[in-house]
Motif scaffolding. Structure first.
Motif: not given
Length: 258
Positions: A10-14, A16, A95, A240-242, A244
């Motif tokens: 989950y790239p959005s968690l990097k 964060r 976040r 994660a943003d997945d 959303r």
């Protein structure tokens, strides 16, 4: 450290900032491990300092950014609020909040006193609300966030040997719905994770009897045993943003028990 990860990334968690309650052992430790493996900046609170320090060392030894451990008794709301503020000051706005901490000590109705009842609410319910309250301004100002409250299937099946715990866990689902509606306009998502019987060290040591094994075999649709990483992997998705557009929902991971 558990390294048996499914391949999802989950790239959005990097990078964060993630805050975990009750992160030293059991499901909480697996949450810490999994989010660190995603490159998140993780802080966690717990009362158990020795296992917490072992977890920090284990994550570092696995080559991930080690989490920050903050000793905290979650029954002390002011201490919890300080831990949230300390995390934000050190790592930026939180976040992701994982409201994991709880204790399912067994008890009988006739033995419950008002003091014990209040303590069970403080241990299993109250801190989730005040942690959400504390992180809300940070999430709002950062453009949104994800709060994952941890419930239990015990209230769905009506477990008879821990009524105060069952009551608290049922209340978490109601609280989740209320906060999701209130926080939604600020793009803060609030969901409830509902684990089944997870084979943590505590559960296996205290309660996994031959009768318990038979109950699992009879009640679960799937034959495999639930383990903490099964819960952590769902939490990754919800953080994660997945996910959303997922909010105000119960996400049950129980092998098909209920």
């Amino acid at each position: 450290m558990d390294t048996d990860f499914v391949n999802a990334a989950y790239p959005s968690l990097k990078d964060r900032t993630v805050f975990v309650t009750g992160g030293a052992s059991g499901i909480g430790a697996s949450l810490v491990e999994h989010f660190c493996a995603q490159g998140a900046v993780v802080s966690f609170v717990d009362l158990a300092e020795e296992p917490a320090q072992r977890l920090v060392a284990s994550v570092a030894a696995a080559g991930h950014r080690p989490p920050a451990f903050i000793p905290c008794d979650l029954r002390d709301v002011e201490a919890l609020q300080r831990a949230v503020a300390e995390t934000a000051a050190a790592h930026g706005p939180i976040r992701v909040l994982l409201n994991n901490a709880g204790n399912d000590d067994r008890h009988r109705t006739e033995d419950v006193t008002p003091a014990y009842w209040d303590d069970r609410m403080a241990v299993n319910l109250r801190h989730q609300f005040f942690a959400a309250q504390a992180v809300r301004p940070q999430m709002r100002d950062a453009g949104g966030g994800s709060i994952v409250n941890f419930g239990s299937i015990t209230w769905m099946v009506g477990d008879p040997d821990c009524p105060a715990y069952v009551t608290a866990k049922a209340a978490i689902s109601g609280m989740t719905r209320a906060l999701a509606r209130e926080f939604g306009p600020e793009r803060i998502r609030v969901n409830c994770m509902i684990p089944g019987w997870v084979m943590t060290e505590r559960q296996v040591t205290l309660w996994l009897t031959p009768e318990g094994e038979r109950q699992i075999a009879e009640r679960q649709c799937l034959p495999d045993r639930l383990h903490a990483p099964d819960i952590a992997r769902m939490a990754l998705f919800l953080a994660a943003d997945d996910s959303r557009m997922c909010t105000s929902q119960n996400f049950i991971v129980d092998g098909g028990w209920v």
